[in-house]
Motif scaffolding. Structure first.
Motif: not given
Length: 83
Positions: A14-24, A58-62, A76-83
């Motif tokens: 599951q890939i989600s935003c590192n800032k707001c934790r929204t699933p991507l 609204g942050q650019e992650f890729a 983009v490094g540090g913008k997403v969280m992988v679980k």
């Protein structure tokens, strides 16, 4: 260069935003390393409306790119969280 393997990896992450934790994305990841790129053909579920932009904050992650002749998203490094 060689193309990515045709056989899809079994492990889904599951890939989600590192800032707001929204699933991507729900993505079929191969290997043990960090997430650097996402091949479009391996994305199982896509929760985004725009390519590479988080729907929550609204942050650019890729960025959209071609890797070895296959469409992919360069993370983009540090913008997403992988679980």
């Amino acid at each position: 260069m060689a193309k990515p393997r045709k056989k899809q990896p079994l492990r889904t992450v599951q890939i989600s935003c590192n800032k707001c934790r929204t699933p991507l994305y729900k993505y079929r990841k191969g290997g043990k390393g960090a997430l650097v790129k996402c091949f479009v053909e391996r994305i199982v579920e896509d929760h985004t409306t725009e390519v590479g932009i988080c729907p929550g904050c609204g942050q650019e992650f890729a960025r959209e790119t071609m890797i070895r002749g296959t469409p992919a998203y360069k993370i983009v490094g540090g913008k997403v969280m992988v679980k």
